[in-house]
Each structure stands twice: as C-alpha cells, then as structure tokens.
Design a protein around this motif. Sequence first.
Motif, mmCIF file in Angstrom:
data_model
loop_
_atom_site.group_PDB
_atom_site.id
_atom_site.type_symbol
_atom_site.label_atom_id
_atom_site.label_comp_id
_atom_site.label_asym_id
_atom_site.label_seq_id
_atom_site.Cartn_x
_atom_site.Cartn_y
_atom_site.Cartn_z
ATOM 1 N N SER A 95 0.835 -1.216 0.000
ATOM 2 C CA SER A 95 0.000 0.000 0.000
ATOM 3 C C SER A 95 0.866 1.262 0.000
ATOM 4 N N HIS A 96 2.188 1.074 0.001
ATOM 5 C CA HIS A 96 3.100 2.220 0.068
ATOM 6 C C HIS A 96 3.502 2.639 -1.344
ATOM 7 N N GLN A 97 3.171 3.877 -1.705
ATOM 8 C CA GLN A 97 3.526 4.353 -3.046
ATOM 9 C C GLN A 97 4.953 4.886 -3.028
ATOM 10 N N VAL A 98 5.825 4.264 -3.820
ATOM 11 C CA VAL A 98 7.237 4.676 -3.818
ATOM 12 C C VAL A 98 7.587 5.599 -4.980
ATOM 13 N N VAL B 158 22.315 12.801 -12.960
ATOM 14 C CA VAL B 158 22.604 12.371 -11.587
ATOM 15 C C VAL B 158 21.346 12.580 -10.756
ATOM 16 N N VAL B 159 20.975 11.544 -9.996
ATOM 17 C CA VAL B 159 19.765 11.582 -9.171
ATOM 18 C C VAL B 159 20.185 11.601 -7.710
ATOM 19 N N ILE B 160 19.742 12.632 -6.984
ATOM 20 C CA ILE B 160 20.081 12.718 -5.573
ATOM 21 C C ILE B 160 18.793 12.863 -4.763
ATOM 22 N N GLY B 161 18.920 12.678 -3.459
ATOM 23 C CA GLY B 161 17.760 12.805 -2.583
ATOM 24 C C GLY B 161 17.951 11.953 -1.349
ATOM 25 N N PRO B 162 17.126 12.177 -0.328
ATOM 26 C CA PRO B 162 17.272 11.412 0.907
ATOM 27 C C PRO B 162 17.007 9.928 0.672
ATOM 28 N N SER B 163 17.452 9.080 1.608
ATOM 29 C CA SER B 163 17.189 7.658 1.416
ATOM 30 C C SER B 163 15.687 7.424 1.566
ATOM 31 N N GLY B 164 15.190 6.470 0.816
ATOM 32 C CA GLY B 164 13.760 6.203 0.818
ATOM 33 C C GLY B 164 12.977 7.120 -0.106
ATOM 34 N N SER B 165 13.676 7.916 -0.923
ATOM 35 C CA SER B 165 12.956 8.859 -1.795
ATOM 36 C C SER B 165 12.531 8.225 -3.120
ATOM 37 N N GLY B 166 12.972 6.994 -3.387
ATOM 38 C CA GLY B 166 12.570 6.312 -4.622
ATOM 39 C C GLY B 166 13.619 6.317 -5.718
ATOM 40 N N PRO C 238 9.005 -4.327 -11.392
ATOM 41 C CA PRO C 238 7.797 -4.060 -12.185
ATOM 42 C C PRO C 238 7.139 -2.783 -11.670
ATOM 43 N N PHE C 239 6.329 -2.148 -12.501
ATOM 44 C CA PHE C 239 5.638 -0.933 -12.038
ATOM 45 C C PHE C 239 4.157 -1.067 -12.368
ATOM 46 N N GLN C 240 3.335 -0.309 -11.647
ATOM 47 C CA GLN C 240 1.885 -0.511 -11.745
ATOM 48 C C GLN C 240 1.171 0.526 -12.591
ATOM 49 N N GLY C 241 1.818 1.636 -12.888
ATOM 50 C CA GLY C 241 1.115 2.647 -13.668
ATOM 51 C C GLY C 241 2.095 3.412 -14.524
ATOM 52 N N GLY C 242 1.627 3.871 -15.683
ATOM 53 C CA GLY C 242 2.490 4.658 -16.550
ATOM 54 C C GLY C 242 3.310 3.774 -17.466
ATOM 55 N N GLU C 243 4.297 4.368 -18.111
ATOM 56 C CA GLU C 243 5.086 3.627 -19.093
ATOM 57 C C GLU C 243 6.541 4.066 -19.062
ATOM 58 N N VAL C 244 7.419 3.109 -19.317
ATOM 59 C CA VAL C 244 8.844 3.381 -19.498
ATOM 60 C C VAL C 244 9.212 2.843 -20.878
ATOM 61 N N VAL C 245 9.749 3.718 -21.726
ATOM 62 C CA VAL C 245 10.175 3.304 -23.065
ATOM 63 C C VAL C 245 11.692 3.458 -23.129
ATOM 64 N N VAL C 246 12.379 2.348 -23.393
ATOM 65 C CA VAL C 246 13.839 2.358 -23.444
ATOM 66 C C VAL C 246 14.270 1.989 -24.855
ATOM 67 N N PHE D 167 16.454 16.032 -8.208
ATOM 68 C CA PHE D 167 16.275 15.858 -6.768
ATOM 69 C C PHE D 167 14.958 15.134 -6.539
ATOM 70 N N MET D 168 15.032 13.976 -5.865
ATOM 71 C CA MET D 168 13.831 13.207 -5.563
ATOM 72 C C MET D 168 13.559 13.221 -4.076
ATOM 73 N N ASP D 169 12.286 13.286 -3.727
ATOM 74 C CA ASP D 169 11.871 13.121 -2.340
ATOM 75 C C ASP D 169 10.467 12.537 -2.345
ATOM 76 N N ARG D 170 10.241 11.559 -1.495
ATOM 77 C CA ARG D 170 8.924 10.916 -1.348
ATOM 78 C C ARG D 170 8.326 10.481 -2.673
ATOM 79 N N GLY D 171 9.177 9.937 -3.514
ATOM 80 C CA GLY D 171 8.677 9.331 -4.747
ATOM 81 C C GLY D 171 8.422 10.279 -5.888
ATOM 82 N N GLU D 172 8.806 11.541 -5.723
ATOM 83 C CA GLU D 172 8.585 12.514 -6.803
ATOM 84 C C GLU D 172 9.905 13.153 -7.212
ATOM 85 N N VAL D 173 9.986 13.523 -8.500
ATOM 86 C CA VAL D 173 11.109 14.342 -8.957
ATOM 87 C C VAL D 173 10.711 15.788 -8.719
#
Length: 244
Positions: free
Chosen positions: A16-19, A34-42, A55-63, A210-216
């Motif tokens: 139930s935790h959205q990361v 470069v991606v920085i942010g506190p630990s647990g930020s995703g 795996p992810f539950q929503g959205g799309e990643v195209v590589v 900069f990421m925090d709580r699962g957001e850029v």
Amino acid sequence: MSDIIQISGLNKWFGSHQVLRDINLNIPAGQKVVVIGPSGSGKSTLIRCINRLEPFQGGEVVVDGHALSGLRRLEAVRREVGMVFQSFNLFPHMNVLRNVMLAPMKLRGLSEAEARTRAMTLLERVGIAEQAAKSPAQLSGGQQQRVAIARALAMEPRIMLFDEPTSALDPEMVGEVLDVMRGLAGSGMTMIVVTHEMGFAREVADRVLFMDRGEVLEDAPPADFFSRPRLERTRTFLQRVAHH
C-alpha cells in the motif's frame, strides 16, 4: 537528439506504500543524469524500473523504443542497459577475466577468444588488467567495483545505470571508481547515476534530479541546481549533505 529513455506517468507501489508518484522524464541519448535525494525517496526504485528489475503498476517506461510494460521478454532491453549496484555481485568462484567474459558469451554469442579480447580491453580501460587472473575475493572493494563496471560494459550497452556505486566503499577507494565513471561519461555513454557524491554531480552531470517521497521535485543543470535550488526541501537536503 532523440530521447533514449521516456518515462511517462510512472507509478509504483510496494503493497500500500507508493514509492514512485507520477514521474515524467525524458533522457536524450548521451546525456548524464545524476539523481540525488534522501534515502527512501525512490531513487533506486526509479532506475530499477528502467530495466524492469522492478515491475511498475502505472504509466510507461520506453527504453530505446521498447515499451517495458508490455514486454514479455526483457532480454532486448537488458542487453541495452548495463547496471552497477552498491554491492559488486561478482561470481566468487570465477576469476576477474571470466566474470567479464561470461555474459557476452552467453547472451551476445561471442566466441571465447572474442570475449577474452573484449574483457581484457575493458579491464585495461578500468585500470585493472593486471588483476585478470585473481578471484574477486583477492581484490579491494574499489577494484571489485571496477570489475563490475567492466562486466556491465562487456555487453556493449547503450545506457549505464549506477545505483550508489561508491556508497559501500571505503573513502579512499571512492575516487578510483568515480575516475572510471568520469572516463565513461567522456566517451558519450548515456548514464543515470544515483549518488551522494556532489562533486561528481557538479562536474559530470548534464542534469541533476532531486527526488523526495517518490517525486522528482527539481530537474536542472548542475550550475543552477547547486547555486539556485528552487525548493526549500532541496536547499535543506543540500545543506545536510554538505556537512557530511
């Protein structure tokens, strides 16, 4: 320049935790992010979604043109995307040379001779060709991490992901690994690096996220990011990191 990675509306939960929350991110080929942010930020979860280790539950990643959500077989993407972790994950029962030769023989169909030549070239590039016959246990942490980078490069990926590659190392070994990464950045490789090494971010990154709580929350060139962060949260984080 075309975007080699396109992330749109990416959402990810652990139970139930959205990361990851609604992440939208386009990365042109050859860019260093470069991606920085506190630990647990995703941060780690984000880059693990880029080669579908998570795996992810929503959205799309195209590589590189492959949409990951619908892919049954991930080999095509995994070949394009090299990954280096905190822990070196080398095979303890194989020497350094074999560790680097294995994947290209198994997954790219290289002959033993071709794989050996490529492996030695890469061990030379990361500065440890003379350790080729040793087992991983005989190497320092910094040397093992450089072998891990050579092993990822042996697949000739178009993208390299680094998940805090220096955080498990003794301080005196951090520089030797960052040097290899600087060289790689200079060669034009597309790189996404999760790290706490701010000097590396300033020097090598085209963009810092900069990421925090699962957001850029911020996405800017290093000159702007470090001198004029938009958000209080970013400033607080940078002050904390600066004092370490």
